[in-house]
Enzyme design. Structure first.
Site, PDB file in Angstrom:
ATOM      1  N   ARG A 107      26.124 -31.846 -38.984  1.00  0.00           N
ATOM      2  CA  ARG A 107      26.353 -33.008 -38.798  1.00  0.00           C
ATOM      3  C   ARG A 107      24.937 -33.850 -38.934  1.00  0.00           C
ATOM      4  NH1 ARG A 107      29.895 -35.165 -33.563  1.00  0.00           N
ATOM      5  NH2 ARG A 107      28.123 -36.431 -33.325  1.00  0.00           N
ATOM      6  N   ARG A 157      30.913 -47.044 -24.030  1.00  0.00           N
ATOM      7  CA  ARG A 157      29.719 -46.465 -23.933  1.00  0.00           C
ATOM      8  C   ARG A 157      28.667 -47.309 -23.212  1.00  0.00           C
ATOM      9  NH1 ARG A 157      28.255 -41.999 -28.062  1.00  0.00           N
ATOM     10  NH2 ARG A 157      30.423 -41.236 -28.755  1.00  0.00           N
ATOM     11  N   ARG A 166      20.092 -39.980 -28.936  1.00  0.00           N
ATOM     12  CA  ARG A 166      21.604 -40.066 -28.573  1.00  0.00           C
ATOM     13  C   ARG A 166      21.971 -39.876 -26.927  1.00  0.00           C
ATOM     14  NH1 ARG A 166      23.744 -36.203 -32.297  1.00  0.00           N
ATOM     15  NH2 ARG A 166      25.552 -36.432 -31.325  1.00  0.00           N
ATOM     16  N   ARG A 226      25.748 -26.238 -32.240  1.00  0.00           N
ATOM     17  CA  ARG A 226      26.596 -26.928 -33.192  1.00  0.00           C
ATOM     18  C   ARG A 226      26.043 -27.649 -34.449  1.00  0.00           C
ATOM     19  NH1 ARG A 226      29.034 -32.527 -30.560  1.00  0.00           N
ATOM     20  NH2 ARG A 226      27.481 -33.554 -31.360  1.00  0.00           N
ATOM     21  N   LYS A 269      32.825 -32.708 -24.182  1.00  0.00           N
ATOM     22  CA  LYS A 269      33.903 -33.787 -23.822  1.00  0.00           C
ATOM     23  C   LYS A 269      34.996 -33.810 -25.025  1.00  0.00           C
ATOM     24  CE  LYS A 269      31.230 -37.710 -24.701  1.00  0.00           C
ATOM     25  NZ  LYS A 269      31.696 -38.052 -26.174  1.00  0.00           N
TER      26      LYS A 269
HETATM   27  P1  ADP Z   1      28.208 -37.803 -29.805  1.00  0.00           P
HETATM   28  O1  ADP Z   1      28.989 -38.115 -28.383  1.00  0.00           O
HETATM   29  O2  ADP Z   1      27.982 -36.382 -29.694  1.00  0.00           O
HETATM   30  O3  ADP Z   1      27.081 -38.957 -29.768  1.00  0.00           O
HETATM   31  P2  ADP Z   1      30.457 -39.097 -31.220  1.00  0.00           P
HETATM   32  O4  ADP Z   1      31.152 -38.381 -32.304  1.00  0.00           O
HETATM   33  O5  ADP Z   1      31.246 -39.449 -29.989  1.00  0.00           O
HETATM   34  O6  ADP Z   1      29.268 -37.960 -30.779  1.00  0.00           O
HETATM   35  O7  ADP Z   1      29.728 -40.348 -31.740  1.00  0.00           O
HETATM   36  C1  ADP Z   1      28.851 -40.222 -32.900  1.00  0.00           C
HETATM   37  C2  ADP Z   1      28.325 -41.738 -33.163  1.00  0.00           C
HETATM   38  O8  ADP Z   1      29.303 -42.575 -33.522  1.00  0.00           O
HETATM   39  C3  ADP Z   1      27.604 -42.149 -32.075  1.00  0.00           C
HETATM   40  O9  ADP Z   1      26.320 -41.779 -32.100  1.00  0.00           O
HETATM   41  C4  ADP Z   1      27.465 -43.596 -32.732  1.00  0.00           C
HETATM   42  O10 ADP Z   1      26.481 -43.917 -33.563  1.00  0.00           O
HETATM   43  C5  ADP Z   1      29.116 -43.930 -33.016  1.00  0.00           C
HETATM   44  N1  ADP Z   1      29.839 -44.379 -31.823  1.00  0.00           N
HETATM   45  C6  ADP Z   1      31.054 -43.510 -31.566  1.00  0.00           C
HETATM   46  N2  ADP Z   1      31.429 -44.124 -30.370  1.00  0.00           N
HETATM   47  C7  ADP Z   1      30.871 -45.217 -30.104  1.00  0.00           C
HETATM   48  C8  ADP Z   1      30.856 -46.440 -29.066  1.00  0.00           C
HETATM   49  N3  ADP Z   1      31.950 -46.373 -28.324  1.00  0.00           N
HETATM   50  N4  ADP Z   1      29.999 -47.481 -29.619  1.00  0.00           N
HETATM   51  C9  ADP Z   1      29.117 -47.363 -30.325  1.00  0.00           C
HETATM   52  N5  ADP Z   1      29.026 -46.217 -31.434  1.00  0.00           N
HETATM   53  C10 ADP Z   1      29.826 -45.500 -31.437  1.00  0.00           C
END
Ligand code: ADP
Length: 192
Positions: free
Chosen positions: A135, A90, A146, A129, A15
């Protein structure tokens, strides 16, 4: 073109990649909450320091922090005509917060895209990845946390968006270009 879109999909569904490509095609910013958090962690800001341990553990950053950050970002001039939100909302509280922000801006979502891929494909892509990007939250244990949070809290949100007539489901399997084309054609009646 422009459009106000949310892109949803589990970790590894592509995404982030597709949000960036779609944003270029539509001429709107791709807004990734994960990227904003990582930039803050890297820059050592107060927000980053607050969020780092949470992100590294694979948990969600508290809603009040995330919601305020998104409200601020969507209020910036480059998002006035449209945006693609990647990684937000989320959970149910974030859906509500987003509705509030958009109402205050006098704007509405045009579509919510759900990008799907089989669990085997997701795990294979995430393992790759992890090798490439390194990461801190891409260890096997944190990835599985996650994905579990996605299944429990995020995936069910598509139901509400479907009821509102906003949901567009797209198969995330295949070459990156193919998936982008699929997205563009699935959205063609929704973005102008
Ligand atoms: P992924 O979708 O692979 O988990 P992201 O880059 O979208 O990776 O998010 C990385 C981290 O950032 C999440 O695991 C969370 O800790 C935090 N995060 C991102 N978006 C949100 C959100 N909408 N609400 C809460 N935490 C978030």
């Amino acid at each position: 073109m422009s459009g106000r879109l949310v892109i949803m999909g589990p970790q590894g569904s592509g995404k982030g990649t597709q949000a960036a490509r779609l944003a270029t095609r539509l001429g709107v910013p791709a807004i990734s909450t994960g990227d904003i958090f990582r930039a803050n962690v890297k820059g050592g800001t107060a927000l980053g320091n607050q969020a780092k341990a949470i992100i590294d553990a694979g948990d969600l950053v508290p809603d009040e922090i995330t919601n305020a950050m998104v409200r601020d970002r969507l209020g910036q001039p480059d998002a006035a005509e449209g945006f693609i939100l990647d990684g937000y909302p989320r959970n149910a509280a974030q859906v509500e917060a987003l509705d509030g922000v958009l109402a205050d801006l006098g704007a509405e979502l045009d579509a919510v895209v759900e990008l799907s891929a089989s669990r085997d494909e997701l795990l294979a892509r995430l393992a790759k990845r992890a090798r490439i990007e390194g990461r801190a939250d891409d260890t096997e244990e944190v990835i599985s946390k996650r994905l579990a949070i996605y299944d429990e809290q995020t995936a069910p949100l598509t139901r509400g968006y479907a009821d509102r007539g906003l949901l567009v489901q797209v198969d995330g399997l295949g070459a990156v270009d193919e998936v982008t084309d699929r997205l563009v054609s699935a959205l063609s009646t929704r973005v102008a």
